[in-house]
Scaffold this motif. Sequence first.
Motif, mmCIF file in Angstrom:
data_model
loop_
_atom_site.group_PDB
_atom_site.id
_atom_site.type_symbol
_atom_site.label_atom_id
_atom_site.label_comp_id
_atom_site.label_asym_id
_atom_site.label_seq_id
_atom_site.Cartn_x
_atom_site.Cartn_y
_atom_site.Cartn_z
ATOM 1 N N GLN A 171 0.821 -1.213 0.000
ATOM 2 C CA GLN A 171 0.000 0.000 0.000
ATOM 3 C C GLN A 171 0.854 1.261 0.000
ATOM 4 O O GLN A 171 0.397 2.325 -0.417
ATOM 5 N N ARG A 172 2.103 1.128 0.499
ATOM 6 C CA ARG A 172 2.956 2.303 0.683
ATOM 7 C C ARG A 172 4.194 2.311 -0.209
ATOM 8 O O ARG A 172 4.590 3.376 -0.683
ATOM 9 N N TYR A 173 4.818 1.164 -0.459
ATOM 10 C CA TYR A 173 6.060 1.245 -1.235
ATOM 11 C C TYR A 173 5.819 1.522 -2.713
ATOM 12 O O TYR A 173 6.719 1.973 -3.424
ATOM 13 N N CYS A 174 4.625 1.269 -3.224
ATOM 14 C CA CYS A 174 4.335 1.558 -4.632
ATOM 15 C C CYS A 174 4.160 3.065 -4.826
ATOM 16 O O CYS A 174 3.318 3.677 -4.158
ATOM 17 N N PRO A 175 4.900 3.689 -5.730
ATOM 18 C CA PRO A 175 4.805 5.138 -5.929
ATOM 19 C C PRO A 175 3.663 5.557 -6.846
ATOM 20 O O PRO A 175 3.576 6.724 -7.228
ATOM 21 N N ALA A 176 2.792 4.602 -7.216
ATOM 22 C CA ALA A 176 1.712 4.920 -8.156
ATOM 23 C C ALA A 176 0.335 4.511 -7.648
ATOM 24 O O ALA A 176 -0.642 4.587 -8.387
ATOM 25 N N GLY A 177 0.231 4.056 -6.405
ATOM 26 C CA GLY A 177 -1.071 3.699 -5.848
ATOM 27 C C GLY A 177 -1.707 2.483 -6.498
ATOM 28 O O GLY A 177 -2.929 2.404 -6.597
ATOM 29 N N VAL A 178 -0.880 1.536 -6.910
ATOM 30 C CA VAL A 178 -1.409 0.339 -7.579
ATOM 31 C C VAL A 178 -2.118 -0.583 -6.590
ATOM 32 O O VAL A 178 -3.131 -1.191 -6.916
ATOM 33 N N TYR A 179 -1.595 -0.682 -5.367
ATOM 34 C CA TYR A 179 -2.078 -1.698 -4.425
ATOM 35 C C TYR A 179 -2.894 -1.062 -3.303
ATOM 36 O O TYR A 179 -2.488 -0.069 -2.702
ATOM 37 N N GLU A 180 -4.043 -1.674 -3.024
ATOM 38 C CA GLU A 180 -4.909 -1.195 -1.953
ATOM 39 C C GLU A 180 -5.416 -2.381 -1.132
ATOM 40 O O GLU A 180 -5.598 -3.481 -1.663
ATOM 41 N N VAL A 181 -5.648 -2.139 0.137
ATOM 42 C CA VAL A 181 -6.386 -3.083 0.972
ATOM 43 C C VAL A 181 -7.728 -2.432 1.274
ATOM 44 O O VAL A 181 -7.794 -1.365 1.888
ATOM 45 N N ILE A 182 -8.797 -3.058 0.793
ATOM 46 C CA ILE A 182 -10.143 -2.505 0.909
ATOM 47 C C ILE A 182 -10.943 -3.323 1.916
ATOM 48 O O ILE A 182 -10.993 -4.555 1.828
ATOM 49 N N GLU A 183 -11.544 -2.648 2.875
ATOM 50 C CA GLU A 183 -12.377 -3.327 3.863
ATOM 51 C C GLU A 183 -13.763 -3.582 3.276
ATOM 52 O O GLU A 183 -14.384 -2.679 2.707
ATOM 53 N N GLY A 184 -14.233 -4.808 3.372
ATOM 54 C CA GLY A 184 -15.547 -5.167 2.851
ATOM 55 C C GLY A 184 -16.362 -5.938 3.862
ATOM 56 O O GLY A 184 -15.934 -6.161 5.012
ATOM 57 N N ASP A 185 -17.525 -6.385 3.453
ATOM 58 C CA ASP A 185 -18.422 -7.117 4.345
ATOM 59 C C ASP A 185 -17.818 -8.426 4.828
ATOM 60 O O ASP A 185 -18.166 -8.925 5.908
ATOM 61 N N PHE A 186 -16.941 -8.989 4.019
ATOM 62 C CA PHE A 186 -16.363 -10.285 4.361
ATOM 63 C C PHE A 186 -14.893 -10.172 4.742
ATOM 64 O O PHE A 186 -14.121 -11.104 4.600
ATOM 65 N N GLY A 187 -14.497 -8.987 5.192
ATOM 66 C CA GLY A 187 -13.125 -8.784 5.609
ATOM 67 C C GLY A 187 -12.312 -8.027 4.574
ATOM 68 O O GLY A 187 -12.831 -7.626 3.529
ATOM 69 N N PRO A 188 -11.027 -7.835 4.839
ATOM 70 C CA PRO A 188 -10.184 -7.060 3.927
ATOM 71 C C PRO A 188 -9.928 -7.786 2.608
ATOM 72 O O PRO A 188 -9.845 -9.013 2.568
ATOM 73 N N LYS A 189 -9.821 -6.997 1.561
ATOM 74 C CA LYS A 189 -9.564 -7.531 0.227
ATOM 75 C C LYS A 189 -8.380 -6.793 -0.381
ATOM 76 O O LYS A 189 -8.266 -5.570 -0.253
ATOM 77 N N PHE A 190 -7.494 -7.518 -1.053
ATOM 78 C CA PHE A 190 -6.316 -6.930 -1.711
ATOM 79 C C PHE A 190 -6.676 -6.605 -3.160
ATOM 80 O O PHE A 190 -7.108 -7.483 -3.909
ATOM 81 N N GLN A 191 -6.551 -5.354 -3.530
ATOM 82 C CA GLN A 191 -6.919 -4.913 -4.883
ATOM 83 C C GLN A 191 -5.700 -4.396 -5.624
ATOM 84 O O GLN A 191 -4.893 -3.650 -5.065
ATOM 85 N N ILE A 192 -5.589 -4.785 -6.896
ATOM 86 C CA ILE A 192 -4.483 -4.341 -7.748
ATOM 87 C C ILE A 192 -5.046 -3.455 -8.859
ATOM 88 O O ILE A 192 -5.809 -3.917 -9.708
ATOM 89 N N ASN A 193 -4.669 -2.191 -8.842
ATOM 90 C CA ASN A 193 -5.077 -1.239 -9.878
ATOM 91 C C ASN A 193 -3.948 -1.139 -10.905
ATOM 92 O O ASN A 193 -3.213 -0.145 -10.939
ATOM 93 N N PHE A 194 -3.801 -2.167 -11.729
ATOM 94 C CA PHE A 194 -2.624 -2.239 -12.588
ATOM 95 C C PHE A 194 -2.576 -1.118 -13.621
ATOM 96 O O PHE A 194 -1.524 -0.823 -14.184
ATOM 97 N N GLN A 195 -3.731 -0.476 -13.860
ATOM 98 C CA GLN A 195 -3.751 0.621 -14.835
ATOM 99 C C GLN A 195 -2.844 1.770 -14.405
ATOM 100 O O GLN A 195 -2.371 2.548 -15.241
ATOM 101 N N ASN A 196 -2.580 1.908 -13.095
ATOM 102 C CA ASN A 196 -1.749 3.000 -12.581
ATOM 103 C C ASN A 196 -0.257 2.733 -12.705
ATOM 104 O O ASN A 196 0.553 3.636 -12.479
#
Length: 548
Positions: A491-516
């Motif tokens: 979530q932090r070492y990527c300088p383009a915001g590619v990786y996120e941890v999103i909280e959802g109804d079933f717990g945290p989810k790892f999201q990859i925004n490869f377009q960035n």
Amino acid sequence: MTVERESMEYDVVIVGAGPAGLSAAIRLKQLNEDLSVVVLEKGSEVGAHILSGAVLDPCALNKLIPDWKAKGAPITVPVKKDNFYVLGKGGAMRIPNFPMPPLMNNHGNYIVSMGNVCRWMAEQAEELGVEIFPGMSCSELVYGENGEVKGVVAGEFGKNPDGTPGDGYEPGMILYGKYVLLGEGVRGSLSKEVMAKYDLGANSDPQKFGIGMKEIWEIDPEKHKEGTVTHTMGWPLGSNAGGGSFIYHLDNNQVYVGFVVHLNYENPYLFPYMEFQRFKHHPMVAELLKGGKRVAYGARAISEGGWQSIPQVEFPGGALLGCSAGLVNVPRIKGNHNAMYSGMHAAEAVVKALGEGRESDLLGTYDKALKSGPVAKDLKKVRNVKPLWSKYGMLTSLVGGGFDMWVASIFGKNPLGTLSHGKTDAAATKGAMRFKPIDYPKPDGTLSFDRLTNVSYSFTNHEEEQPCHLQLKDPEIPISVNLSKFAEPAQRYCPAGVYEVIEGDFGPKFQINFQNCVHCKTCDIKDPSQNINWVTPQGGDGPNYPNM
């Protein structure tokens, strides 16, 4: 499913139109104009994926193209003044130039856009008969019966997100070469493959890396001092990480503002991009940028291992060039000259081998030339600066490394011998429970910017209906291991915001925004579980740097 592909044959196939690959192409044609040489570049044009500081030492270019000035090379801003500062939160202490070893002097060097230099080099290569194909990602290596590299697959387009062929699928071509030279830059996917397949790093230290982030600013003409080079270390990093900054005044009232963080930091809460943004609020930097505007942004990883981390650079059927081999001189913050030398050495070895009727074997003379010639001379003197910093901190590196460089410059031998780097940057990351989260100031939108806003200034674009080029070896690890143990540092070492941890109804989810993705490869390097494999997206995708 078997994919049918057309093929073409060349004497030499070069992957990557950076300074290393283009130098190799030019030197090949200088030595034998009858050779068929092709250069394949994944960027939309030559220079689109080139990002460097850059202060260029023209020593290699002087040998490659002695009349580069007459030929109109975009190398026109000589360094006029060198400044070096250690920063505190509210002030700065200038380090005088006289205690520094002569190799640190920038007299005779030039502030350049390496993207524009590569565009010009490509023109020189094409005039000699080199074929250059931009927008052609090389997605696979092609091997011969004995395990030797015989060619590459390039130009595959139109896959669905699941990897199956889409409606407009193009299978790409196989480009065969008697020798294949890999100049992909830092942590290239094909280079990583041959490193593992042939165990090229068996007799060298692990490669070390930094993440370099850069903005181009147009500033108040009254503050602009063309030809001025400034380097800093210290604040805001402090004891959290090694690294420093550069500020280069080029022409047209523009300055390059850059920040490098060594990737061997321990604290998973460290946020390299936000350290860069915080740096610009230092009074010395803020005053320079006040009233100016940022016009471009980009980031890339930097090889920092130096002499002791250079692998065997030959493999059956080809060779590693430039940053694929890791040839940056860290104290000088320069590697383009060594990349050019490596391309020239490889070209000379290829011409010799072909002249002897050989192909697809070990070149035999390239590795020796690289490790006994000007690149070795450049890197051996500074070999202990990086490991000293990694193990003992900035001040020890300044004093001990400075002494070691001075003695090596005078007597040709390092009194400290060759210090080892130790563990990889990924292994250096420690558990989050040892640290507290770092509270970074919110970007103000004037001097500092959020990642997604800045990424728009890299002009990055990826076709969304293609497979994600950031592959997880195990999709469970980001949450089950990295989040629980390391607070998921992606979530932090990527300088383009590619990786996120999103909280959802079933717990945290790892999201990859490869377009960035700006193709810096930091994730492939720093992920503590080594679970992310960066591979090339389809050709032409990624950043479109105008003059980085």
